[in-house]
Design a protein around this motif. Structure first.
Motif, short mmCIF file in Angstrom:
data_model
loop_
_atom_site.label_atom_id
_atom_site.label_comp_id
_atom_site.label_asym_id
_atom_site.label_seq_id
_atom_site.Cartn_x
_atom_site.Cartn_y
_atom_site.Cartn_z
N SER A 24 0.83 -1.21 0.00
CA SER A 24 0.00 0.00 0.00
C SER A 24 0.86 1.25 0.00
O SER A 24 0.52 2.26 -0.62
CB SER A 24 -0.97 0.00 1.19
OG SER A 24 -0.29 0.16 2.41
N VAL A 25 2.02 1.20 0.67
CA VAL A 25 2.95 2.33 0.65
C VAL A 25 3.50 2.51 -0.77
O VAL A 25 3.57 3.63 -1.28
CB VAL A 25 4.10 2.12 1.65
CG1 VAL A 25 5.14 3.23 1.52
CG2 VAL A 25 3.57 2.05 3.07
N ALA A 26 3.87 1.40 -1.41
CA ALA A 26 4.39 1.47 -2.78
C ALA A 26 3.35 2.06 -3.72
O ALA A 26 3.66 2.91 -4.56
CB ALA A 26 4.82 0.08 -3.25
N GLU A 27 2.09 1.63 -3.58
CA GLU A 27 1.03 2.14 -4.46
C GLU A 27 0.76 3.61 -4.20
O GLU A 27 0.58 4.40 -5.14
CB GLU A 27 -0.25 1.31 -4.28
CG GLU A 27 -1.42 1.80 -5.11
CD GLU A 27 -1.12 1.90 -6.61
OE1 GLU A 27 -1.67 2.82 -7.26
OE2 GLU A 27 -0.36 1.07 -7.14
N LEU A 31 1.21 6.47 -7.05
CA LEU A 31 0.08 7.34 -7.40
C LEU A 31 0.41 8.81 -7.18
O LEU A 31 0.08 9.66 -8.00
CB LEU A 31 -1.16 6.94 -6.58
CG LEU A 31 -2.45 7.65 -6.95
CD1 LEU A 31 -2.83 7.37 -8.41
CD2 LEU A 31 -3.58 7.22 -6.02
N ALA A 32 1.10 9.11 -6.07
CA ALA A 32 1.50 10.50 -5.81
C ALA A 32 2.40 11.02 -6.93
O ALA A 32 2.25 12.16 -7.39
CB ALA A 32 2.19 10.60 -4.45
N LEU A 33 3.33 10.19 -7.39
CA LEU A 33 4.20 10.60 -8.49
C LEU A 33 3.39 10.84 -9.76
O LEU A 33 3.56 11.85 -10.45
CB LEU A 33 5.29 9.55 -8.75
CG LEU A 33 6.44 9.50 -7.75
CD1 LEU A 33 7.36 8.34 -8.08
CD2 LEU A 33 7.21 10.81 -7.73
N ALA A 67 7.75 7.06 -15.31
CA ALA A 67 8.65 5.90 -15.43
C ALA A 67 8.91 5.30 -14.05
O ALA A 67 8.90 4.07 -13.89
CB ALA A 67 9.97 6.32 -16.09
N ARG A 68 9.12 6.15 -13.04
CA ARG A 68 9.38 5.64 -11.69
C ARG A 68 8.13 4.94 -11.14
O ARG A 68 8.23 3.88 -10.52
CB ARG A 68 9.81 6.79 -10.77
CG ARG A 68 10.04 6.37 -9.33
CD ARG A 68 11.20 5.40 -9.21
NE ARG A 68 11.45 5.08 -7.83
CZ ARG A 68 11.72 3.87 -7.39
NH1 ARG A 68 11.81 2.86 -8.22
NH2 ARG A 68 11.95 3.65 -6.12
N ALA A 69 6.96 5.51 -11.36
CA ALA A 69 5.71 4.90 -10.88
C ALA A 69 5.54 3.52 -11.50
O ALA A 69 5.16 2.55 -10.83
CB ALA A 69 4.52 5.79 -11.20
N ALA A 70 5.84 3.40 -12.80
CA ALA A 70 5.72 2.10 -13.48
C ALA A 70 6.71 1.09 -12.89
O ALA A 70 6.36 -0.08 -12.66
CB ALA A 70 5.96 2.27 -14.98
N GLY A 75 7.72 -3.76 -9.45
CA GLY A 75 8.43 -4.41 -8.36
C GLY A 75 7.56 -4.79 -7.18
O GLY A 75 7.91 -5.68 -6.41
N ALA A 76 6.41 -4.13 -7.01
CA ALA A 76 5.57 -4.35 -5.82
C ALA A 76 5.19 -5.82 -5.59
O ALA A 76 5.25 -6.29 -4.45
CB ALA A 76 4.33 -3.47 -5.87
#
Length: 199
Positions: A24-27, A31-33, A67-70, A75-76
């Motif tokens: 959930s932290v990763a998501e 999303l913020a990015l 790109a970072r969000a993807a 990796g999640a």
């Protein structure tokens, strides 16, 4: 009915002090990015205050954020959480403890370092160095040393040989002896084994 966006927003609003599942932290971070909320994304990192300006500059560009969000979302599903004596991995059945021999973790760390050097992933290899070595090097200087310094290739060869030797795991360190008073030494920093010396 909650959408993914609503759920992530609810999680974010509960604050970073709330215990949350790593995915959930990763998501929330991804999303913020994507939404251009770079300071909210930074708030979800373990970076210190000196790193914030660099982070904000890096992700000022929408393409870099996307790109970072993807990458984060890719990796999640493979997340692992580590401590000196524990690794927990995400599986289709949920979070599970990974049973491993104490020697497996430092050996895997050394293998990742060798793989990163051979793949010329200098930033990743630099990140695997112990603090004193990271302070002496930059990713660029590490690259230059491995490309120009003949002894660097010999050290890499010794590191590969060390993978096939017995490893002694002690308090906060792992030593791969190579004979002739040579060894590859890893130390525990922030719950991870890092390269301290290839002698």
């Amino acid at each position: 009915m909650f959408t993914r966006r609503t759920l992530v927003a609810c999680l974010f609003l509960t604050g970073c002090a709330t215990t949350r599942e790593p995915t959930s932290v990763a998501e929330a971070y991804a999303l913020a990015l994507e939404e251009g909320r770079v300071q909210d994304a930074y708030a979800l990192t373990a970076g210190g205050p000196d790193d914030e300006a660099v982070f904000l500059e890096r992700y000022a560009d929408a393409e870099a954020r996307s790109a970072r969000a993807a990458d984060v979302r890719t990796g999640a599903p493979l997340l692992e959480a580590r401590a000196p004596s524990l690794t927990v991995a995400q599986t289709p059945e949920g979070w599970r403890v990974v049973e491993a021999r104490p020697t497996d973790v430092p050996r895997a760390a050394l293998r990742r370092f060798i793989d990163n050097v051979e793949a010329r992933e200098w930033k990743a290899a630099w990140g695997q160095l112990a603090g004193p070595l990271r302070a002496r090097y930059t990713p660029e200087r590490l690259r230059e040393d491995f490309e120009r310094e003949p002894l660097a290739r010999e050290r890499l060869r010794r590191a590969k040989l060390a993978l096939n030797t017995h490893v002694r795991v002690g308090a906060g360190e792992a030593v791969f002896p190579l004979g002739d008073e040579r060894a590859v030494r890893l130390v525990l920093e922030d719950g991870e084994y890092r390269i301290a010396a290839i002698e």
